[in-house]
Design an enzyme around this catalytic site. Structure first.
Site, short mmCIF file in Angstrom:
data_model
loop_
_atom_site.label_atom_id
_atom_site.label_comp_id
_atom_site.label_asym_id
_atom_site.label_seq_id
_atom_site.Cartn_x
_atom_site.Cartn_y
_atom_site.Cartn_z
CG ASP A 68 -2.99 3.12 -5.85
OD1 ASP A 68 -3.23 2.12 -6.55
OD2 ASP A 68 -2.31 4.08 -6.23
CG HIS A 124 -6.85 6.29 -3.27
ND1 HIS A 124 -7.09 7.06 -4.39
CD2 HIS A 124 -5.50 6.32 -3.09
CE1 HIS A 124 -5.96 7.55 -4.85
NE2 HIS A 124 -4.98 7.11 -4.09
#
Length: 255
Positions: A55, A216
């Site tokens: 993400d 992430h």
């Protein structure tokens, strides 16, 4: 394998429809596929599959993440933001050229904008879609909401209707929203250690065939990059193969 199966089903289905004049709406997959092909349809269900998802990129870590994935011959899914920094252009292009999936996160990832209203969410999302398609030829209907579909705002009286409205409209507009089954915890803080990230993934895979792992791609998350090789090696040792997320992937949704 996934693309070959799609092609086979398309060709086989067209052949049977023409040959027997069957109503398309009443056709079931089992009716189109010879009995000997049934194991192929079920193979994905029986395999141990890991979906690595990143993400918030592109970031200054993206190229290193891509290099690690390439070294291990692994494909991943990147839920991207809008990033206009000069380095980001190469990152978007490399995600695609190296065969990874690029999906939608949000343009700004600013909760005060994204979750101000249902309309504001889609304005932000459409801004990202327009940028990706115009500048990089990227089109996707796969979405991950900032914070996931069950984020903290969904538990607050003022914003719960907004989140519920967003989820409903995503379905109505033909998007597929995707959450995760394993949180690597790397998004909590840059102070989360490399070993904490690895351990979270290892614990999350217990007794699980299909795992969707949240990671992430953020400038400050250096430990994610350090942990990634160990995560991949662990998953391979446990017998997982790797795949990217598309419209045919079993949905991982919190609700």
């Amino acid at each position: 394998m996934k693309n070959m199966l799609k092609l086979f089903l398309s060709v086989a289905g067209s052949f049977i429809i023409i040959l027997f004049g069957v109503d398309v709406q009443n056709i079931q997959v089992d009716a189109m596929v010879p009995e000997e092909m049934t194991p192929l349809l079920k193979s994905r269900e029986n395999q141990k599959i890991a979906y690595l998802t990143f993400d918030d990129g592109p970031s200054l870590n993206t190229m290193e993440i891509l290099d690690i994935l390439e070294r291990y011959h692994v494909k991943a899914t990147f839920f991207v933001k809008g990033n206009e920094e000069p380095y980001a252009k190469e990152c978007y292009q490399e995600m695609i050229s190296r065969g990874h999936a690029v999906a939608l996160h949000s343009y700004t990832h600013d909760y005060s904008i994204v979750y101000r209203s249902t309309e504001s969410f889609f304005q932000d999302l459409n801004r990202l879609e327009t940028m990706l398609q115009k500048e990089y030829g990227i089109k996707s209907r796969i979405v991950r909401l900032p914070g996931g579909s069950n984020n903290r705002l969904r538990h607050q009286a003022a914003t719960k209707p907004i989140i519920n409205g967003i989820l409903q409209q995503l379905k109505e507009k033909g998007y597929i929203y995707i959450d995760w089954s394993i949180d690597s915890t790397d998004g909590f803080s840059p102070s989360i250690s490399e070993q904490q990230i690895i351990t979270a993934v290892q614990k999350g895979t217990k007794n699980q065939k299909h795992v969707n792992i949240l990671l992430h791609d953020i400038n400050s998350m250096k430990h994610t990059v350090k942990a990634l090789p160990d995560i991949i090696e662990f998953l391979k040792k446990e017998g997982y193969t790797f795949d990217t997320i598309d419209e045919t992937t079993p949905k991982m949704q919190f609700n």
